[in-house]
Design a protein around this motif. Structure first.
Motif, PDB file in Angstrom:
ATOM      1  N   PRO D 373       0.817  -1.218   0.000  1.00  0.00           N
ATOM      2  CA  PRO D 373       0.000   0.000   0.000  1.00  0.00           C
ATOM      3  C   PRO D 373       0.850   1.266   0.000  1.00  0.00           C
ATOM      4  N   SER D 374       0.271   2.300  -0.555  1.00  0.00           N
ATOM      5  CA  SER D 374       1.054   3.520  -0.716  1.00  0.00           C
ATOM      6  C   SER D 374       0.569   4.658   0.159  1.00  0.00           C
ATOM      7  N   GLU D 375      -0.695   4.618   0.540  1.00  0.00           N
ATOM      8  CA  GLU D 375      -1.219   5.733   1.316  1.00  0.00           C
ATOM      9  C   GLU D 375      -2.265   5.239   2.286  1.00  0.00           C
ATOM     10  N   ARG D 386      -4.863   3.120   0.129  1.00  0.00           N
ATOM     11  CA  ARG D 386      -4.708   3.130  -1.336  1.00  0.00           C
ATOM     12  C   ARG D 386      -3.653   2.100  -1.694  1.00  0.00           C
ATOM     13  N   TYR D 387      -3.972   1.220  -2.615  1.00  0.00           N
ATOM     14  CA  TYR D 387      -3.027   0.157  -2.965  1.00  0.00           C
ATOM     15  C   TYR D 387      -3.348  -0.357  -4.348  1.00  0.00           C
ATOM     16  N   GLN D 396      -6.749   0.089  -6.139  1.00  0.00           N
ATOM     17  CA  GLN D 396      -7.992   0.055  -5.367  1.00  0.00           C
ATOM     18  C   GLN D 396      -7.867   0.796  -4.054  1.00  0.00           C
ATOM     19  N   GLU D 397      -8.992   0.878  -3.366  1.00  0.00           N
ATOM     20  CA  GLU D 397      -9.009   1.475  -2.029  1.00  0.00           C
ATOM     21  C   GLU D 397      -9.709   0.510  -1.077  1.00  0.00           C
TER      22      GLU D 397
END
Lengths: 262, 326, 376, 563
Positions: D373-375, D386-387, D396-397
């Motif tokens: 995941p990034s965020e 967020r990934y 997707q979220e």
């Protein structure tokens, strides 16, 4: 399908407040940016596309000062195979007719099936050189061409008429077409692309090598001369239309009418 | 006595406006130079047009032939070369149109006639005919001098001369007797093609009615569309409207959309983001309607209305209808 | 070195952190991870050139900043665009921007002689014409030409003057910094701009450069070879001047202001605090924070050539999300420190119908208000 | 050079390693022409019994008084050949090894060039060997006590072993009780046995030994001496210091969990809905989760602070995959209708029973999502992750009630200072560097100093315990011998030349040089000196020289090349 495409180096004036120089016959060129004439750019792109589809060779040719080399190199970077540049100070002051004579002389030594030029040049806007050239070479032509389809020994073209109309013609080769802007989307010519053709040979010609005498070109060889130039009268900013809704609407109608809209 | 020759232009049985404009200017020049005005009408089935044209000139030279049915510069050139040789006019006028652009330069070249193209004004000074034309995309005007010659040729910019002042002269119809010696198979007309309906290309439209964010809601679009239709134009938009998908991207004007150059550009509720202005500032006439008197759009517009477009559009629609008598 | 090696594609872990963090991946056909995989497996960039999402990338560089393998996915995009540029296969709007820059030194193709149009009656000395100065203020293309932005440099000049800073500009000699040009893939043109600007910097005799835009700041500090030059974004200098008491405020700005971090200032250079310090120093101003602030700031989508390319993305724009978020938290103004952010956020305010409630301001505009510069 | 020496040169083929790239026959002949060489011969493997026998034979017969072996690098076999010649009562420091493998045959395919270079190197070796002097090692007594630094599981195990072997232990623990991180672990994987019970038992056993001296709330702040005879300074809670005499040291200082604030994209510290696995372990242990069936949506994020160049930790922390599998499984058991997701890049289930345990977690209903995941940011009352699901190729979220960051391991607080104090070496990540990754995993480059557990790098309990046992054995090797043998290659000072300026003292990394206050001359503590030669190079008056590398010996070497 061997194609000759004629191009011209012109100043970009869209945003510039042009100044008349001291001769009163031409503009001050200082600070102006030059580039290939927009219509010619479409013509080069069209030539390269035809070559890419049907094979053959594209030769770009220009008549102008030594600085014209930049537009000829750009044509090479875009995909032209060979380049010819006619540079001779004695040709300065030539009108469209005289330029067509120079081009005709230069083209005599190059084999071709079709010749493409832009419809007109951004600077003088004559829309005259291409068609005159065709006449001098004794080949059929069509102006304002918006589509080219290569067939055996002939070319099917569309040309733009007024009022959203077009006509379709077939023209036997060899022939000359003046290319209307929007016929294609010219590709971008990158700096890397230009650097790659920096060493490519550009054949140079002058009046002597073309067998033209000085009185065939320049003002002496021209039919017309520009006596003086002057900026058109201009107004600044919008004229604000005021009054009641109806009054404003009436004023707008006048504008419509003047613009030939209703 | 030398004459002024005007080549009338028509397509699909309809006289083109430019022909009347040239006749009007031709009448004026003929008066000034004390010459006669001669119209040339070439085509197929043009008799009724000849009747109209003859009202405005001293002579009308008519030739009908299948080869002249649709404009093809090659047979036209040959007929005109013949006529010029025969009649030795001092001046030949043609329209700077798709027609004239194809025909005038080779005709002039073949006949050795000095030619000035796309002229918006023609003056007579003494014996000399002096054409004026524009250069650098209209940023400069030029006074052009012809080399001395028995005949000169000028192509005329459409809309330069009003056709309203035409005087009735009621000249005579003369048939041209000319024999074609070839079939011009090397250049054949195939057909006319009309731009496909519904295929909106805002870059080609003469009239653009552009809307911006000031339109408020997509529900307000129909009234703008109505106005565009009445004016024979199409609806364009600024970026926020395209972003909202109220109008397709193809309608967007600006650096990230399309650059347009219509005859008339009406901007409703467009404040004039710089990138938008870059795409439309070269329109011939720009009318801007915006609530904000400081909106940048007014700096490029020729006419401005400081008001809510919701008020202005309906009153314009009503007024256009009224004018059109609909 | 081939494309795969140059961009270290062999080292990709395929973890998806790049795509997961990408501010446009949810609404555009751009998946940088799979794009890198495609190129690796295809053995050449050619296989990825038709990807419709290539022009969606804003080069915000989240992917690069967060890559656990230290790769630079955003540079892969730039590399792919460079391939397109070299093949001439770029959208018309991009061509216009590139040709405009080549001919006129700015991507809008506006005349060079009008580059000083922003000045109005602001007196700024032109370096090398009118002698030397301590600072070279690099205006940037957008603030030079865009009427909405032309105020910004005027305000900054006034502030610098008030603080007694000795500065000048390059006048009409200033050319595009090339930050966006490089990101649109026109490496050759970028090199020419870099050469030209560097030559002018050297000739100006100045050793410190101040920029309006974080984009100019970025390329000068990381992509130019400006040895011996100090390069600052204006927020850095201003924060210092406020601290040192060189700038004082005479009016209150009684507003709740939320600050939007520009990618090229925040994430990419970790300049998070100076802009906030400036805002906090303004009397009466209450500074709010987005949840997605600082390193997590949401990209406005104005970078990487997006000012000239529509991209293929659909759905709600990030700038709209930003405006809505600000509205929801009760902010009265969104402040930012980047010309592109300003423009995109203003678009967002228009399309969300919040234009009236949610004005977008450059920090400098708020500073001007607090300093009582009503006439700039 | 008054005496004429008889040098024997023994050239090794090392099978094809040297023989394949050097013309040995030609080399043997060339070497014969070097002055004072009386034997030049070759063997397929000099290190073999047969090869060594040939050297011994030549010594027995009195044919030679200096020995040169031209073979591999000294690191490989210098010891072998020194031992070989000692067995013939020949001083091992009259032996010179010449490396013609790494220096010649392995670095070129040009046989002629390699042969010539080998000849040159041998020529230099012969020149030097003639200048060498006999040297003798020294022996020192040993203090049979081990200092164990760190009272976590590794320290406890190691200390217990040493005590059980009959030696003494000084145990220093920074906290006020023993147990370390093991105290904070609930159940262990893969068998879900309570770690606390096991730990309690181990501490009881340890404390039952009389040879143990424990310092709690204390730190080691100084160390001097040499292997077998160290003196450690220990700072206690009240800031008083004590000194302890010890013979060896085991470092077992463990790790610290990665500070998740350094990954700001995960919003740790900004939201109470984002926690780490350390905090999750406590929550699970305290049983405070799910008093009302919450949370319903839990997401674990793997590799936070591990396998991540962006924060400088390239390494895998090795335990987190299993920790998360365990916590996810327990959570699923606690709140059966919760949706538990695990974001991972790879699942590394390498230990015995681990893969099976991972599968068990999956089968319990835990969803494994491949994507880093990034965020993480707030969205209403949830945290939005967020990934990209990289297996679906879809960005997707995911909205979670609780986000658990699986934090990796970093060097313990103060590791850098301790490494400095103990004159050990740090690896690129700041952990204690082992002497050899494969062959010396428990040793350091400092003799007498050993390492166990996570101070050397992330590891799980079984590996930590195994290392602790091993380190205990390594640390007591001297003790069984009652003595330490010190190599004689040490610095020596010419008191007539020394001015006592002290420059050498400041340069010495081992604290081996001191000023003799009375004589105003520097002296070398030979037991401490490592023979690095830094002092000799520094000495402005040339008073210091390094035995076996005296200027004359080094010059002879160089001259050998140039002749």
């Amino acid at each position: 399908m061997d194609i000759i495409v004629c191009i011209k180096r012109v100043p970009e004036v869209a945003e510039i407040d042009l100044q008349v120089d001291q001769t009163g016959k031409s503009i001050k060129e200082e600070g102006l940016v030059f580039g290939v004439n927009d219509w010619d750019n479409y013509a080069v792109e069209e030539a390269v596309r035809i070559k890419e589809k049907h094979g053959g060779k594209v030769t770009a040719i220009t008549v102008g000062s030594a600085e014209s080399e930049e537009v000829i190199r750009r044509a090479l970077a875009l995909g032209a195979d060979e380049a010819v540049m006619v540079t001779d100070p004695q040709a300065d002051g030539s009108d469209a007719y005289a330029i067509a004579k120079v081009l005709a002389a230069a083209i005599k030594e190059i084999p071709y099936d079709i010749i493409l030029t832009g419809v007109l040049a951004d600077d003088d806007g004559c829309a005259q050189v291409g068609v005159t050239l065709a006449e001098l070479l004794g080949i059929p032509h069509a102006t304002l061409v918006t589509a080219i389809e290569i067939e055996e020994k002939q070319v099917k073209i569309k040309r733009e008429l007024e009022g959203g109309m077009e006509e379709e013609l077939v023209v036997a080769t060899p022939a000359l077409f003046t290319i209307q802007s929007g016929i294609n989307e010219p590709r971008y010519v990158s700096i890397m692309g230009i650097r790659k053709v920096a060493k490519k040979e550009v054949a140079t010609r002058d009046l002597g090598t073309l067998g033209l005498s000085p009185n065939q070109v320049g003002p002496a060889g021209s039919f017309t001369t520009v006596e003086r130039i002057f900026p058109p009268p201009v107004g600044e900013g919008a004229q604000i239309l005021e009054g009641s809704s109806d009054e404003v609407a009436t004023k707008v109608m006048d504008v419509f009418q003047k613009g030939g809209v209703i | 006595m030398a004459e002024i020759l005007v080549l009338t232009e028509h397509r699909q049985g309809e006289m083109q406006e430019i022909s009347l404009e040239m006749l009007a200017k031709g009448q004026q020049l003929a008066e000034q130079t004390k010459k006669e005005l001669t119209a040339v009408l070439l085509g197929k089935g043009v008799a009724s047009m000849a009747d109209e044209v003859k009202r405005y000139c001293h002579h009308i030279l008519v030739m009908e032939d299948d080869l002249l049915a649709n404009f093809n510069s090659e047979p036209y050139q040959d007929v005109l070369s013949f006529l010029i040789k025969e009649r030795k006019p001092s001046l030949v006028l043609m329209g700077h149109t798709a027609f004239g652009m194809d025909l005038a330069p080779p005709l002039a070249t073949a006949a050795g006639i000095p030619l000035a193209t796309d002229c918006y004004e023609i003056e007579v000074k003494g014996d000399a005919v002096i054409p004026y034309r524009q250069m650098y995309g209209g940023k400069m005007c030029a006074e052009v001098h012809f080399k001395e010659a028995p005949c000169h040729m000028i192509t005329v910019r459409a809309g330069s001369f009003p056709a309203e002042g035409l005087k009735e002269i009621n000249g005579a119809v003369e048939q041209v007797s000319f024999q074609f010696d070839k079939d011009y198979a090397y250049k054949k007309f195939l057909q006319y093609v009309e731009a496909a309906v519904g295929d909106v290309d805002i870059t080609q439209a003469d009239v653009l009615v552009a809307v911006g964010r000031g339109i408020g809601d997509s529900e307000n679009l129909p009234m703008v569309e109505e106005l565009a239709k009445l004016l024979g134009g199409v609806v364009a938009c600024s970026r926020p409207v395209a972003d909202k998908h109220w109008l397709p991207k193809e309608r967007q004007v600006g650096t990230s959309g399309k650059t347009v150059k219509p005859k008339l550009y009406i901007a409703f509720g467009i404040s004039g983001a710089f990138q938008h202005l870059a795409g439309m500032k070269n329109a011939a006439t720009i009318i801007a309607v915006n609530k904000d008197p400081k909106a940048p759009i007014f700096s490029v517009a020729h006419y401005g209305i400081v008001d809510d477009l919701m008020k202005v559009v309906p009153s314009l629609v009503a007024k256009v209808r009224e004018r059109k008598g609909a | 070195m081939d494309f795969l090696e140059k961009h270290e594609l062999y080292a990709c872990l395929q973890c998806g952190k790049c795509t997961g963090g990408c501010p446009v991946s949810l609404r555009a056909p751009l998946n940088i991870r799979s794009l890198m995989r495609e190129v690796l497996m295809g053995g050449s960039p050619e296989v990825a050139l038709d990807c419709p999402g290539l022009w969606d990338c804003t080069t915000c560089a989240i992917c690069t900043l967060r890559c656990p393998r230290g790769l630079k996915p955003s540079e892969v995009i730039v590399g792919l665009r460079a391939e397109l540029v070299e093949g001439g296969r770029v959208p018309k709007t991009i061509i216009d921007a590139l040709e405009g820059t080549f001919k006129h030194g700015n991507p809008w193709g506006r005349a060079r002689q009008k580059r000083i149009e922003w000045k109005g009656d602001t007196a700024v000395k032109t370096l090398s014409d009118e002698g030397e100065a301590e600072w070279l203020y690099f205006i940037g293309c957008a603030p030079s030409y865009d009427p909405r932005l032309q105020r910004i440099p005027r305000i900054l000049c006034r502030i610098l003057e008030t603080a007694g800073i000795d500065f000048g500009s390059l006048g009409t000699k200033e050319s595009c910094c090339g930050n966006e040009i490089r990101r649109m893939g026109e490496t050759g043109l970028f090199e020419e701009l870099r050469e030209e600007n560097t030559k002018n910097f050297n000739a100006s005799g100045v050793k410190a450069i101040l920029t309006t835009s974080p984009h100019c700041f970025n390329t000068f500090s990381t992509e130019y070879d400006l040895d011996g030059f100090k390069v600052l974004h204006y927020t850095q200098l201003l924060a210092d001047l406020i601290k040192e008491g060189e700038i004082t405020f005479s009016k209150e700005v009684n507003k709740k202001v939320v600050y939007h971090d520009p990618c090229f200032l925040g994430k990419q250079h970790e300049i998070f605090d100076p802009p906030r310090e400036i805002l906090k120093a303004i009397p009466g101003l209450e500074l709010l924070e987005f949840d997605r602030c600082r390193e997590r700031s949401l990209c406005c989508e104005g970078g990487g050539g997006r000012m000239w390319a529509e991209g293929a993305g659909e759905g709600e724009r990030n700038s709209e999300v930003r405006v809505k978020d600000a509205h929801a938290m009760g902010a009265e103004i969104i402040a930012t420190a980047c010309p592109f952010c300003l423009l995109t956020l203003e678009d967002g305010a228009k399309t969300t119908g919040l234009e009236e409630e949610m004005p977008i301001r450059e920090i400098l505009e708020l500073v001007a208000e607090a300093m009582g510069f009503d006439d700039v | 050079m008054s005496k004429k020496h008889k040098v024997g040169v023994f050239i090794c083929h090392c099978g094809k390693n040297i023989g394949g790239y050097i013309n040995i026959a030609q080399l043997v002949e060339m070497v014969k022409t070097i002055p004072d060489v009386v034997i030049s011969t070759d063997q397929k493997y000099m290190c073999s019994d047969q090869g060594q026998a040939e050297i011994k034979k030549a010594l027995q017969e009195g044919l030679i008084d200096r020995v040169v072996v031209a073979s591999c690098s000294p690191t490989m076999h210098e010891k072998t050949f020194r031992k070989c010649v000692s067995e013939e009562d020949f001083n091992p420091y009259l032996y010179q090894q010449v490396d013609i493998r790494e220096n010649c045959s392995w670095v070129t395919k040009d046989i002629q060039e390699a042969t010539y270079k080998a000849y040159e190197l041998i020529k230099a070796g012969v020149s030097r060997v003639k200048t060498l002097e006999p040297l003798w090692s020294t022996e020192y007594p040993v203090t049979p006590t081990t200092l164990v630094i760190g009272g976590g599981i590794a320290g406890i195990i190691a200390a217990t072993d040493i005590l059980e072997a009959g030696f003494k232990v000084v145990l220093v623990e920074r906290e006020d009780q023993l147990g370390g991180w093991a105290r904070r672990i609930g159940k262990g994987f893969p068998h879900l046995t309570p770690i606390k019970d096991f730990l309690k038992e181990k501490i009881e056993v340890l404390q039952s030994h009389s040879g143990l001296k424990t310092y709690l709330s204390s730190e080691v702040v100084g160390l001097e001496g040499f292997p077998g005879n160290f003196k450690a300074t220990i700072k206690q809670a009240d800031d008083t210091t004590v000194e302890e005499e010890i013979g060896s040291i085991i470092v077992a200082t463990g790790f610290k969990p990665f500070d998740a604030r350094r990954k700001p994209e995960f919003a740790y510290g900004e939201s109470t809905q984002v926690i780490t696995t350390v905090e999750m372990e406590e929550l699970l242990e305290k049983g405070e989760l799910s008093t009302n069936g919450q949370p319903k949506e839990v997401a674990f994020i793997q590799c936070v602070g591990s396998r991540d160049k962006s924060i400088g930790n390239e390494y895998c922390s090795r335990t987190c995959c299993m920790v998360v599998a365990k916590q996810a499984l327990l959570l699923k058991e606690l709140i059966p209708d919760a949706r538990v997701s695990v974001f991972y890049m790879d699942v590394r289930a390498f230990g015995k029973g681990y893969e099976e345990f991972f599968e068990k977690a999956q089968r319990s209903g835990v969803i494994y999502i491949r994507g880093n995941p990034s965020e993480v940011y707030k969205s209403g009352d949830k945290m939005l992750i967020r990934y990209e699901d990289t297996l679906l190729g879809r960005p997707q979220e995911l909205a979670a009630d609780l986000v658990v960051l699986s934090v990796g391991m970093e060097p313990a607080e103060g590791a850098a200072e301790l490494i400095n104090t103990l004159r050990a070496t740090a690896d690129k990540d700041g952990f204690f560097l082992e002497a050899h990754p494969k062959l010396g995993p428990l040793d350091t480059f400092s003799d007498g100093l050993f390492i166990a557990g996570c101070c050397q790098g992330p590891k799980d309990l079984p590996d930590t315990v195994a290392q602790a046992h091993g380190a205990a054995a390594r640390a007591t090797v001297y003790f069984h011998q009652d003595k330490v043998i010190k190599e004689p290659v040490v610095a020596t000072i010419d008191a007539d030349v020394c001015s006592g300026c002290g420059l050498c003292e400041s340069i010495c990394s081992f604290d081996a040089l001191h000023l003799d206050e009375k004589k105003k001359r520097m002296t070398v503590q030979e037991a401490v000196c490592k023979g690095c030669g830094a002092c000799a190079a520094t000495c402005p008056s040339g008073a210091i020289s390094l035995k076996h590398f005296r200027p004359s010996q080094v010059l002879a070497w160089v001259e050998g090349f140039l002749s």
